[in-house]
Write a protein that holds these residues in place. Structure first.
Motif, PDB file in Angstrom:
ATOM      1  N   PHE A  57      32.352 -30.065  38.788  1.00  0.00           N
ATOM      2  CA  PHE A  57      32.649 -31.306  39.524  1.00  0.00           C
ATOM      3  C   PHE A  57      31.646 -31.488  40.664  1.00  0.00           C
ATOM      4  O   PHE A  57      31.166 -32.601  40.904  1.00  0.00           O
TER       5      PHE A  57
ATOM      6  N   ILE B  64      39.206 -41.136  29.604  1.00  0.00           N
ATOM      7  CA  ILE B  64      38.349 -39.980  29.321  1.00  0.00           C
ATOM      8  C   ILE B  64      39.069 -39.083  28.309  1.00  0.00           C
ATOM      9  O   ILE B  64      40.235 -38.719  28.504  1.00  0.00           O
TER      10      ILE B  64
ATOM     11  N   TYR C 251      40.175 -27.858  36.527  1.00  0.00           N
ATOM     12  CA  TYR C 251      39.681 -27.139  37.711  1.00  0.00           C
ATOM     13  C   TYR C 251      39.983 -25.648  37.719  1.00  0.00           C
ATOM     14  O   TYR C 251      40.841 -25.189  38.460  1.00  0.00           O
TER      15      TYR C 251
ATOM     16  N   TYR D  82      26.648 -40.985  39.504  1.00  0.00           N
ATOM     17  CA  TYR D  82      28.004 -40.878  40.074  1.00  0.00           C
ATOM     18  C   TYR D  82      27.988 -41.444  41.489  1.00  0.00           C
ATOM     19  O   TYR D  82      27.929 -40.727  42.483  1.00  0.00           O
TER      20      TYR D  82
ATOM     21  N   LEU E  77      30.197 -42.692  43.339  1.00  0.00           N
ATOM     22  CA  LEU E  77      31.384 -42.567  44.211  1.00  0.00           C
ATOM     23  C   LEU E  77      31.099 -41.723  45.465  1.00  0.00           C
ATOM     24  O   LEU E  77      31.457 -42.122  46.586  1.00  0.00           O
TER      25      LEU E  77
ATOM     26  N   TYR F 178      30.404 -42.111  34.205  1.00  0.00           N
ATOM     27  CA  TYR F 178      31.236 -41.180  33.414  1.00  0.00           C
ATOM     28  C   TYR F 178      30.551 -40.778  32.104  1.00  0.00           C
ATOM     29  O   TYR F 178      31.150 -40.071  31.285  1.00  0.00           O
TER      30      TYR F 178
ATOM     31  N   GLY G 159      37.712 -39.089  47.735  1.00  0.00           N
ATOM     32  CA  GLY G 159      37.181 -38.910  46.384  1.00  0.00           C
ATOM     33  C   GLY G 159      37.747 -39.851  45.340  1.00  0.00           C
ATOM     34  O   GLY G 159      37.359 -39.802  44.190  1.00  0.00           O
ATOM     35  N   SER G 160      38.746 -40.663  45.713  1.00  0.00           N
ATOM     36  CA  SER G 160      39.479 -41.499  44.756  1.00  0.00           C
ATOM     37  C   SER G 160      40.223 -40.660  43.719  1.00  0.00           C
ATOM     38  O   SER G 160      40.404 -41.083  42.578  1.00  0.00           O
ATOM     39  N   THR G 161      40.665 -39.471  44.129  1.00  0.00           N
ATOM     40  CA  THR G 161      41.494 -38.658  43.230  1.00  0.00           C
ATOM     41  C   THR G 161      42.812 -39.389  42.935  1.00  0.00           C
ATOM     42  O   THR G 161      43.408 -39.183  41.878  1.00  0.00           O
TER      43      THR G 161
ATOM     44  N   ASN H 150      43.165 -40.812  39.493  1.00  0.00           N
ATOM     45  CA  ASN H 150      43.441 -39.990  38.318  1.00  0.00           C
ATOM     46  C   ASN H 150      44.918 -39.956  37.957  1.00  0.00           C
ATOM     47  O   ASN H 150      45.312 -39.260  37.018  1.00  0.00           O
TER      48      ASN H 150
END
Ligand code: SAH
Ligand code: AVI
Length: 307
Positions: free
Chosen positions: A33, A239, A25, A42, A44, A193, A148-150, A153
């Motif tokens: 993004f 990823i 980022y 995507y 999500l 993805y 965002g389901s961060t 990660n």
């Protein structure tokens, strides 16, 4: 050497070379993004927006009046607008993000759209201790918002640690409103993805550009390729950037060798069952009070209170 540089070098010295996803980022990465969120594959973002639009009244009732909304990894605050439009007499909105220019520009836009709102952006890496501003109006409740389901990660231990930090930030009477992506047909996840326009590949490779520009690195972007594969047993997308040849690169004056076919791990994106997430939340001191899902049950938004 800065703490960040030491971390980067440590990750690249591991048998599985690893770079934290927070290095995606820079300004370009934040824009890429945003392009990802608009991709048809995507799912999500569309699923989470559907949930927010459908259930925002219930969320607003649970949150109550005069709350302070503290958002982790706010990006362009897209879903937040739905909350900001519907929450009663919000004491403050505190977006926290590592991508400075993008955060400040998003905060400026929110301020102009929501005149009376006390908007207090914080530029910080939320995995490290950081100070929160004191709003002018004392909030009745702190609500940590993490869309965002961060959370996906982060590996299990780090995710738990982050949930504990949020538990502390929320305080006595506080709550957590969190977006959590769910396990589903692997083909749907794989497509999200590995999009047909190659935007996710560009986003992944941009990490190397960011390191070249700001962390004294010399990656050859043409010599790496994007790879994203869903590991169904682990419930996560892996990823990576795969080296296309035997080569060397430098970061902050330290040299590294990478073989043809060897990969740098850049991100995991965990997908959870409702039960798995509830167990994690419980272990961090939260009880899941309410779960909302979209019609296809692709994604969830969960309201957690301190147990
Ligand atoms: N919440 C937005 C953006 C998600 S993308 C949405 O749901 O669409 C993840 C966001 O988290 C990015 O804006 C990124 O800059 C931020 N981010 C990632 N790691 C971070 C970290 N360690 N500290 C602070 N912000 C981080
Ligand atoms: C920010 N985060 C939730 C995204 C995800 O889906 O895990 C990041 C991303 N990586 C590739 N595409 C999107």
């Amino acid at each position: 050497m800065t703490e960040e540089m030491a971390e980067l070098i440590e990750g690249l010295n591991q048998p599985q070379k690893t770079i934290s996803p927070k290095y995606f980022y820079d300004e370009n990465g934040s824009q890429l993004f945003e392009k990802i969120t608009e991709l048809p594959e995507y799912y999500l973002t569309d699923a989470e927006l559907e949930i927010m639009r459908e259930y925002v009244d219930e969320m607003a009732r649970l949150i109550g009046r005069q709350a302070s909304l503290i958002e982790f990894g706010s990006g362009s605050s897209l879903k937040t607008r739905i909350l900001l439009e519907n929450l009663d007499n919000l004491a403050a909105y505190v977006p926290v993000d590592i991508s400075e220019d993008h955060l400040l520009e998003s905060a400026r836009k929110i301020r102009s759209e929501f005149d009376l709102l006390d908007v207090r952006p914080v530029v910080a890496d939320f995995t490290k201790p950081f100070a929160l501003p004191n709003p002018t109006v004392t909030p009745i409740r702190n609500v940590v918002y993490f869309p965002g389901s961060t959370i996906g990660n982060f590996e299990h231990e780090e995710a738990m640690e982050l949930l504990r930090v949020m538990h502390t930030e929320a305080g006595e009477n506080g709550a957590l409103l969190i977006g959590v992506d769910l396990q589903k047909d692997p083909d749907i996840i794989d497509a999200a993805y590995n999009d047909s326009q190659g935007v996710t590949a560009e986003f992944n490779l941009n990490m190397l550009r960011h390191l070249n520009n700001e962390f004294d690195a010399d990656f050859d972007l043409d010599a790496f390729e994007h790879r994203a594969e869903y590991d169904e047993d682990e419930g996560r997308v892996v990823i990576e950037l795969v080296s296309q040849e035997d080569q060397t690169f430098e970061v902050g004056g330290t040299g590294f060798d990478i073989a043809e076919g060897e990969a740098i791990l850049t991100e995991y994106s965990h997908k959870y069952t409702l039960e798995q997430f509830s167990d994690m939340a419980e272990a961090a001191g939260f009880s899941v009070l309410k779960v909302w899902t979209d019609a296809e049950q692709l994604f969830s938004v969960q309201y957690c209170v301190r147990s």
